[in-house]
Scaffold this motif. Structure first.
Motif, PDB file in Angstrom:
ATOM      1  N   VAL A  21       0.823  -1.210   0.000  1.00  0.00           N
ATOM      2  CA  VAL A  21       0.000   0.000   0.000  1.00  0.00           C
ATOM      3  C   VAL A  21       0.856   1.258   0.000  1.00  0.00           C
ATOM      4  O   VAL A  21       0.324   2.364  -0.155  1.00  0.00           O
ATOM      5  CB  VAL A  21      -0.974   0.029   1.203  1.00  0.00           C
ATOM      6  CG1 VAL A  21      -1.969  -1.124   1.103  1.00  0.00           C
ATOM      7  CG2 VAL A  21      -0.221  -0.001   2.521  1.00  0.00           C
ATOM      8  N   THR A  22       2.165   1.122   0.151  1.00  0.00           N
ATOM      9  CA  THR A  22       3.061   2.275   0.131  1.00  0.00           C
ATOM     10  C   THR A  22       4.494   1.818  -0.082  1.00  0.00           C
ATOM     11  O   THR A  22       4.853   0.695   0.280  1.00  0.00           O
ATOM     12  CB  THR A  22       2.965   3.084   1.448  1.00  0.00           C
ATOM     13  OG1 THR A  22       3.832   4.226   1.370  1.00  0.00           O
ATOM     14  CG2 THR A  22       3.369   2.237   2.647  1.00  0.00           C
ATOM     15  N   ASP A  23       5.302   2.698  -0.673  1.00  0.00           N
ATOM     16  CA  ASP A  23       6.737   2.419  -0.777  1.00  0.00           C
ATOM     17  C   ASP A  23       7.497   3.027   0.391  1.00  0.00           C
ATOM     18  O   ASP A  23       8.687   2.797   0.547  1.00  0.00           O
ATOM     19  CB  ASP A  23       7.296   2.953  -2.095  1.00  0.00           C
ATOM     20  CG  ASP A  23       7.227   4.475  -2.191  1.00  0.00           C
ATOM     21  OD1 ASP A  23       6.259   5.060  -1.651  1.00  0.00           O
ATOM     22  OD2 ASP A  23       8.110   5.087  -2.822  1.00  0.00           O
ATOM     23  N   ARG A  24       6.806   3.782   1.246  1.00  0.00           N
ATOM     24  CA  ARG A  24       7.465   4.519   2.335  1.00  0.00           C
ATOM     25  C   ARG A  24       7.625   3.637   3.570  1.00  0.00           C
ATOM     26  O   ARG A  24       6.841   2.729   3.813  1.00  0.00           O
ATOM     27  CB  ARG A  24       6.672   5.775   2.684  1.00  0.00           C
ATOM     28  CG  ARG A  24       6.599   6.758   1.527  1.00  0.00           C
ATOM     29  CD  ARG A  24       5.709   7.948   1.806  1.00  0.00           C
ATOM     30  NE  ARG A  24       5.596   8.791   0.632  1.00  0.00           N
ATOM     31  CZ  ARG A  24       6.413   9.806   0.346  1.00  0.00           C
ATOM     32  NH1 ARG A  24       7.387  10.112   1.196  1.00  0.00           N
ATOM     33  NH2 ARG A  24       6.256  10.509  -0.756  1.00  0.00           N
ATOM     34  N   MET A  37      16.611   7.387   0.730  1.00  0.00           N
ATOM     35  CA  MET A  37      15.610   6.949  -0.240  1.00  0.00           C
ATOM     36  C   MET A  37      14.889   8.150  -0.853  1.00  0.00           C
ATOM     37  O   MET A  37      14.633   9.149  -0.186  1.00  0.00           O
ATOM     38  CB  MET A  37      14.575   6.045   0.436  1.00  0.00           C
ATOM     39  CG  MET A  37      15.083   4.673   0.801  1.00  0.00           C
ATOM     40  SD  MET A  37      15.450   3.640  -0.647  1.00  0.00           S
ATOM     41  CE  MET A  37      13.826   3.480  -1.395  1.00  0.00           C
ATOM     42  N   THR A  38      14.559   8.022  -2.134  1.00  0.00           N
ATOM     43  CA  THR A  38      13.662   8.962  -2.798  1.00  0.00           C
ATOM     44  C   THR A  38      12.361   8.221  -3.061  1.00  0.00           C
ATOM     45  O   THR A  38      12.335   7.264  -3.848  1.00  0.00           O
ATOM     46  CB  THR A  38      14.255   9.460  -4.119  1.00  0.00           C
ATOM     47  OG1 THR A  38      15.496  10.128  -3.856  1.00  0.00           O
ATOM     48  CG2 THR A  38      13.293  10.433  -4.799  1.00  0.00           C
ATOM     49  N   PHE A  39      11.306   8.640  -2.384  1.00  0.00           N
ATOM     50  CA  PHE A  39      10.046   7.925  -2.503  1.00  0.00           C
ATOM     51  C   PHE A  39       9.202   8.488  -3.643  1.00  0.00           C
ATOM     52  O   PHE A  39       9.441   9.592  -4.147  1.00  0.00           O
ATOM     53  CB  PHE A  39       9.285   7.985  -1.177  1.00  0.00           C
ATOM     54  CG  PHE A  39       9.977   7.230  -0.074  1.00  0.00           C
ATOM     55  CD1 PHE A  39      10.040   5.854  -0.093  1.00  0.00           C
ATOM     56  CD2 PHE A  39      10.590   7.911   0.975  1.00  0.00           C
ATOM     57  CE1 PHE A  39      10.686   5.151   0.910  1.00  0.00           C
ATOM     58  CE2 PHE A  39      11.233   7.226   1.991  1.00  0.00           C
ATOM     59  CZ  PHE A  39      11.286   5.843   1.952  1.00  0.00           C
ATOM     60  N   LEU A  40       8.217   7.723  -4.037  1.00  0.00           N
ATOM     61  CA  LEU A  40       7.402   8.058  -5.202  1.00  0.00           C
ATOM     62  C   LEU A  40       6.438   9.198  -4.901  1.00  0.00           C
ATOM     63  O   LEU A  40       5.937   9.323  -3.780  1.00  0.00           O
ATOM     64  CB  LEU A  40       6.606   6.829  -5.639  1.00  0.00           C
ATOM     65  CG  LEU A  40       7.432   5.637  -6.128  1.00  0.00           C
ATOM     66  CD1 LEU A  40       6.551   4.405  -6.271  1.00  0.00           C
ATOM     67  CD2 LEU A  40       8.108   5.973  -7.454  1.00  0.00           C
ATOM     68  N   PRO A  41       6.138  10.026  -5.910  1.00  0.00           N
ATOM     69  CA  PRO A  41       5.113  11.059  -5.717  1.00  0.00           C
ATOM     70  C   PRO A  41       3.732  10.425  -5.558  1.00  0.00           C
ATOM     71  O   PRO A  41       3.470   9.325  -6.067  1.00  0.00           O
ATOM     72  CB  PRO A  41       5.197  11.888  -7.000  1.00  0.00           C
ATOM     73  CG  PRO A  41       5.838  10.990  -8.007  1.00  0.00           C
ATOM     74  CD  PRO A  41       6.762  10.087  -7.244  1.00  0.00           C
TER      75      PRO A  41
END
Length: 339
Positions: A21-24, A37-41
């Protein structure tokens, strides 16, 4: 009506869906994420409405087990609305599509806030990622985790009546001296333990080749001090279990590197961006977000899913020691803790 599970080209039936449900995440475990990390918008992440629609279609087509993952799923705002929606698929009348089980994989950092509500949504069993009981070592592995907070979450889950499995990634030179301690502790708190071989997935800034620890050797070593009795217990995932006579609990082993467990694979994974992965060890995936947002109906969506499942490979091909510029090396990030 509950449709028959979808078969792949080798006759394996799809009954288990893992949904990110999330990449974070609020941790940066060395085997899972890079420290910076660079997370998705937000626009690239499926909304809960979109996730509910896709999950509902999978359930109507034979999925009976649903596991919610991340990143860390409990960091996503309003995530309990999704758990409530998925809990509505449990305990359906005979003949209606429904779930047998709704589960969660978490690092437990926020579990104390949600344990009771998860129980109310129908969750009965959770997996908790925990690689060390030593505060300093835990901080090193997670890069920013707090062991006290994680243990508070585990305690809250126990008090809420949730069955717990502790997932521990076995890492040479880092936590291999803690397995006995973890076995004893799990016995004390009434939890099962599952050891997982580290897998070469994603760029994390840590050389996992040097951390690789064959669980066949670990099990042989543990058997010198613990009475391990093989059992047929299964949770729907890839773990193979033994009963520990001294504690009365179970220990599981997930061995993607030393034992290919693909012959009975019944799982696919849906990423938070709507990509469907039919095998953790292959780069190939199917984009479900685009047709979903272009207005495809459920029938058309499931046509994409069926085609993907028919392309599901016979088995994974993880290899330790591939160089970073090897095009066959797995570089996709996805949580290794499962089952």
């Amino acid at each position: 009506m509950n449709m028959a599970p979808m078969p792949d080209a080798y006759g394996r039936l799809l009954t288990y869906l893992r949904v990110s449900v999330t990449d974070r995440c609020d941790m940066r475990c060395i085997y899972c994420m890079a420290e910076d990390m660079t997370f998705l918008p937000k626009a690239e992440i499926l909304s809960f409405t979109e996730l509910e629609r896709l999950c509902g279609a999978f359930i109507r087509h034979g999925v009976r087990r649903l596991r919610i993952t991340g990143g860390e799923p409990l960091v996503r705002r309003d995530v309990m609305s999704f758990f409530r929606a998925m809990g509505g698929w449990l305990n359906r009348p005979d003949g209606q599509a429904g779930l047998d089980e709704l589960t969660l994989t978490t690092n437990a950092s926020r579990l104390a806030d949600y344990a009771d509500e998860l129980r109310a949504c129908g969750v009965r069993r959770i997996n908790v990622s925990l690689d060390s009981l030593d505060p300093g070592r835990f901080a090193r592995i997670t890069r920013r985790g707090n062991l006290t907070r994680t243990l508070e979450g585990i305690r809250a889950a126990r008090e809420a009546g949730l069955a717990i499995r502790i997932n521990t990634v076995a890492m040479a030179g880092l936590n291999e001296d803690e397995f006995d301690t973890l076995i004893a502790w799990c016995g004390e708190i009434g939890a099962d333990l599952c050891l997982i071989e580290t897998m070469p997935m994603g760029e994390t800034g840590d050389d996992r080749t040097d951390r690789y620890l064959p669980l066949l050797n670990v099990r042989r070593d543990l058997a010198q001090r613990w009475t391990l009795e093989p059992v047929g217990f299964r949770t729907g995932g890839p773990a193979r279990y033994a009963h520990i006579a001294e504690t009365g609990r179970r220990i599981g082993f997930i061995t993607p590197m030393t034992h290919n467990f693909c012959e009975s694979c019944n799982r696919v994974r849906l990423s938070c961006t709507g990509r469907l992965y039919t095998c953790l060890g292959h780069e190939g995936s199917t984009d479900l977000r685009a047709p979903l947002r272009e207005g495809a109906d459920d029938s058309a969506m499931m046509d994409h899913v069926r085609a993907a499942i028919l392309r599901k490979p016979r088995g994974h091909d993880f290899l330790i020691g591939r160089s970073a510029d090897d095009p066959a090396r797995v570089t996709r990030h996805m949580s290794v803790t499962g089952g």
